[in-house]
Motif scaffolding. Structure first.
Motif, PDB file in Angstrom:
ATOM      1  N   GLY A  40       0.843  -1.197   0.000  1.00 28.25           N
ATOM      2  CA  GLY A  40       0.000   0.000   0.000  1.00 28.25           C
ATOM      3  C   GLY A  40       0.869   1.234   0.000  1.00 28.25           C
ATOM      4  N   ALA A  80       2.751   4.799   1.064  1.00 23.35           N
ATOM      5  CA  ALA A  80       3.473   5.261   2.251  1.00 23.35           C
ATOM      6  C   ALA A  80       2.482   5.912   3.206  1.00 23.35           C
ATOM      7  N   GLY A  81       2.535   5.542   4.468  1.00 23.29           N
ATOM      8  CA  GLY A  81       1.660   6.118   5.474  1.00 23.29           C
ATOM      9  C   GLY A  81       0.328   5.413   5.616  1.00 23.29           C
ATOM     10  N   LYS A  84       1.078   0.059   6.738  1.00 15.48           N
ATOM     11  CA  LYS A  84       1.642  -1.285   6.483  1.00 15.48           C
ATOM     12  C   LYS A  84       2.434  -1.801   7.691  1.00 15.48           C
ATOM     13  N   THR A 119      13.457  -6.695   5.745  1.00 18.41           N
ATOM     14  CA  THR A 119      14.007  -6.552   4.396  1.00 18.41           C
ATOM     15  C   THR A 119      15.227  -5.617   4.433  1.00 18.41           C
ATOM     16  N   ARG A 166      18.098   3.118   2.009  1.00 19.62           N
ATOM     17  CA  ARG A 166      17.711   4.454   2.489  1.00 19.62           C
ATOM     18  C   ARG A 166      18.208   4.650   3.928  1.00 19.62           C
ATOM     19  N   TYR A 225      14.713  -2.558   9.502  1.00 24.45           N
ATOM     20  CA  TYR A 225      15.320  -2.926   8.217  1.00 24.45           C
ATOM     21  C   TYR A 225      16.731  -3.397   8.508  1.00 24.45           C
ATOM     22  N   GLU A 252      13.798 -10.788  -4.706  1.00 27.12           N
ATOM     23  CA  GLU A 252      13.323  -9.684  -5.552  1.00 27.12           C
ATOM     24  C   GLU A 252      13.895  -8.404  -4.990  1.00 27.12           C
ATOM     25  N   VAL A 254      13.637  -3.811  -5.644  1.00 26.27           N
ATOM     26  CA  VAL A 254      13.015  -2.708  -6.376  1.00 26.27           C
ATOM     27  C   VAL A 254      13.753  -1.410  -6.056  1.00 26.27           C
ATOM     28  N   TYR A 292      12.779   2.384  -5.103  1.00 34.40           N
ATOM     29  CA  TYR A 292      11.615   3.146  -4.640  1.00 34.40           C
ATOM     30  C   TYR A 292      12.124   4.489  -4.131  1.00 34.40           C
ATOM     31  N   GLY A 339      15.060  -4.777  -0.906  1.00 35.50           N
ATOM     32  CA  GLY A 339      14.992  -6.160  -1.369  1.00 35.50           C
ATOM     33  C   GLY A 339      14.828  -7.135  -0.231  1.00 35.50           C
ATOM     34  N   LEU A 393       5.920  -4.824   1.712  1.00 33.01           N
ATOM     35  CA  LEU A 393       6.508  -4.646   0.380  1.00 33.01           C
ATOM     36  C   LEU A 393       5.794  -3.530  -0.372  1.00 33.01           C
ATOM     37  N   ASP A 394       6.435  -3.030  -1.431  1.00 31.48           N
ATOM     38  CA  ASP A 394       5.696  -2.136  -2.327  1.00 31.48           C
ATOM     39  C   ASP A 394       4.830  -3.014  -3.253  1.00 31.48           C
ATOM     40  N   ARG A 406       4.382  10.469  12.301  1.00 30.55           N
ATOM     41  CA  ARG A 406       5.309   9.366  12.590  1.00 30.55           C
ATOM     42  C   ARG A 406       6.714   9.881  12.879  1.00 30.55           C
ATOM     43  N   ARG A 458       9.036  11.788  -0.937  1.00 31.03           N
ATOM     44  CA  ARG A 458       8.125  10.655  -1.082  1.00 31.03           C
ATOM     45  C   ARG A 458       6.895  11.029  -1.902  1.00 31.03           C
ATOM     46  N   ASP A 490       1.531   3.411  -5.906  1.00 31.76           N
ATOM     47  CA  ASP A 490       1.052   2.531  -4.828  1.00 31.76           C
ATOM     48  C   ASP A 490      -0.210   3.028  -4.131  1.00 31.76           C
TER      49      ASP A 490
HETATM   50  N1  LIG Z   1       9.566  -4.856  -3.239  1.00 36.05           N
HETATM   51  C1  LIG Z   1      10.017  -4.544  -2.026  1.00 36.05           C
HETATM   52  N2  LIG Z   1       9.520  -3.474  -1.401  1.00 36.05           N
HETATM   53  C2  LIG Z   1       9.976  -3.203  -0.156  1.00 36.05           C
HETATM   54  C3  LIG Z   1      10.941  -4.011   0.506  1.00 36.05           C
HETATM   55  N3  LIG Z   1      11.177  -3.487   1.737  1.00 36.05           N
HETATM   56  C4  LIG Z   1      10.375  -2.400   1.836  1.00 36.05           C
HETATM   57  N4  LIG Z   1       9.653  -2.217   0.708  1.00 36.05           N
HETATM   58  C5  LIG Z   1       8.681  -1.168   0.360  1.00 36.05           C
HETATM   59  O1  LIG Z   1       9.378   0.001  -0.024  1.00 36.05           O
HETATM   60  C6  LIG Z   1       8.511   1.141   0.159  1.00 36.05           C
HETATM   61  C7  LIG Z   1       9.253   2.243   0.878  1.00 36.05           C
HETATM   62  O2  LIG Z   1       9.466   1.833   2.218  1.00 36.05           O
HETATM   63  P1  LIG Z   1       9.835   2.873   3.360  1.00 36.05           P
HETATM   64  O3  LIG Z   1      10.993   3.721   2.904  1.00 36.05           O
HETATM   65  O4  LIG Z   1      10.033   2.125   4.645  1.00 36.05           O
HETATM   66  O5  LIG Z   1       8.594   3.870   3.386  1.00 36.05           O
HETATM   67  P2  LIG Z   1       7.123   3.838   4.000  1.00 36.05           P
HETATM   68  O6  LIG Z   1       6.224   3.117   3.033  1.00 36.05           O
HETATM   69  O7  LIG Z   1       6.783   5.285   4.123  1.00 36.05           O
HETATM   70  O8  LIG Z   1       7.164   3.162   5.361  1.00 36.05           O
HETATM   71  C8  LIG Z   1       7.313   0.628   0.930  1.00 36.05           C
HETATM   72  O9  LIG Z   1       6.240   0.424   0.018  1.00 36.05           O
HETATM   73  C9  LIG Z   1       7.790  -0.693   1.498  1.00 36.05           C
HETATM   74  O10 LIG Z   1       6.720  -1.576   1.661  1.00 36.05           O
HETATM   75  C10 LIG Z   1      11.445  -5.155  -0.208  1.00 36.05           C
HETATM   76  O11 LIG Z   1      12.286  -5.915   0.258  1.00 36.05           O
HETATM   77  N5  LIG Z   1      10.949  -5.365  -1.463  1.00 36.05           N
END
Ligand SMILES: Nc1nc2c(ncn2[C@@H]2O[C@H](COP(=O)(O)OP(=O)(O)O)[C@@H](O)[C@H]2O)c(=O)[nH]1
Ligand SMILES: Nc1ncnc2c1ncn2[C@@H]1O[C@H](COP(=O)(O)OP(=O)(O)O)[C@@H](O)[C@H]1O
Length: 189
Positions: free
Chosen positions: A11, A13-14, A17, A35, A39, A51, A66, A68, A70, A76, A96-97, A132, A142, A151
């Protein structure tokens, strides 16, 4: 070994999840899959807990199921960490994203239970990020990123697959999550 399910929380950001992943861990003892990301950590985030924080070079050495890009950073996850979770005898939960959620669905099929979080009013997402404790600069970056906008919506590949939860009221969200967990566990029996 008894392979379990992996609950994939995706979903914008914010959207909640991480909060839902924590709930599934606390209420149902699901193993949180940590994961990897390049960042910077946020205030209150801890390496190895929220993380595995990596450099681009250390990220490059990992064997990932996998990965990505973002908002200019790499993220990953590894198959090894999924298996480590299942070895405890519990299901896994991972955040995940939506691109990662599609990959998990394609690679793991029914073993991946996808939950897509959204909210009724998009403006509340930025408010939640600020609340947050995210730096304003990080929130602006973001909100400008194409991945954030992507997303906000359930991708076509997950229509009819993902469980959609509108996370406006936390008590309604937990009710819906409880129903999903009950349904999945009854299908296992
Ligand atoms: N595909 C993928 N997405 C990830 C992974 N780890 C985190 N994410 C996603 O990366 C995006 C950015 O994460 P984050 O910087 O923590 O931002 P947030 O969504 O604001 O909490 C979010 O959609 C996470 O769900 C991963 O290992 N693989
Ligand atoms: N239903 C809700 N109502 C209000 N605030 C919420 C709700 N769900 C989560 N939050 C809060 O919103 C912020 C963002 O949630 P978080 O789980 O970090 O989102 P994500 O991991 O999707 O970026 C957190 O401060 C969290 O406590």
């Amino acid at each position: 070994m008894n392979f379990g399910k992996v609950f994939v929380i995706a979903g914008a950001a914010g959207s909640g999840k991480t909060t839902v992943a924590k709930y599934l861990h606390d209420r149902y003892k699901m193993e949180r899959v940590i994961t990897h990301t390049t960042r910077a950590s946020r205030p209150n985030e801890r390496d190895g807990v929220d993380y595995h924080f990596e450099t681009p070079a250390s990220m490059n050495r990992l064997h990932l199921l996998e990965s990505v890009e973002y908002d200019h950073h790499l993220y990953g996850s590894s198959l090894e960490s999924l298996i480590t979770g299942w070895q405890t005898g519990h299901d896994d939960v991972i955040v995940l994203d939506t691109k990662g959620a599609i990959t998990y669905h394609q690679k793991l099929g029914d073993r991946a239970v996808i939950i897509f979080l959204t909210v009724s009013h998009i403006a509340s997402l930025a408010h939640r990020m600020v609340k947050r404790g995210d730096e304003l600069r990080a929130v602006h970056s973001r909100l400008k990123s194409p991945e954030y906008h992507r997303d906000l919506h359930l991708p076509d590949e997950l229509k009819g697959i993902a469980n959609v939860v509108v996370n406006d009221s936390w008590s309604q969200t937990t009710n819906q999550i409880d129903q999903i967990v009950r349904r999945i566990s009854s299908e296992k029996d």
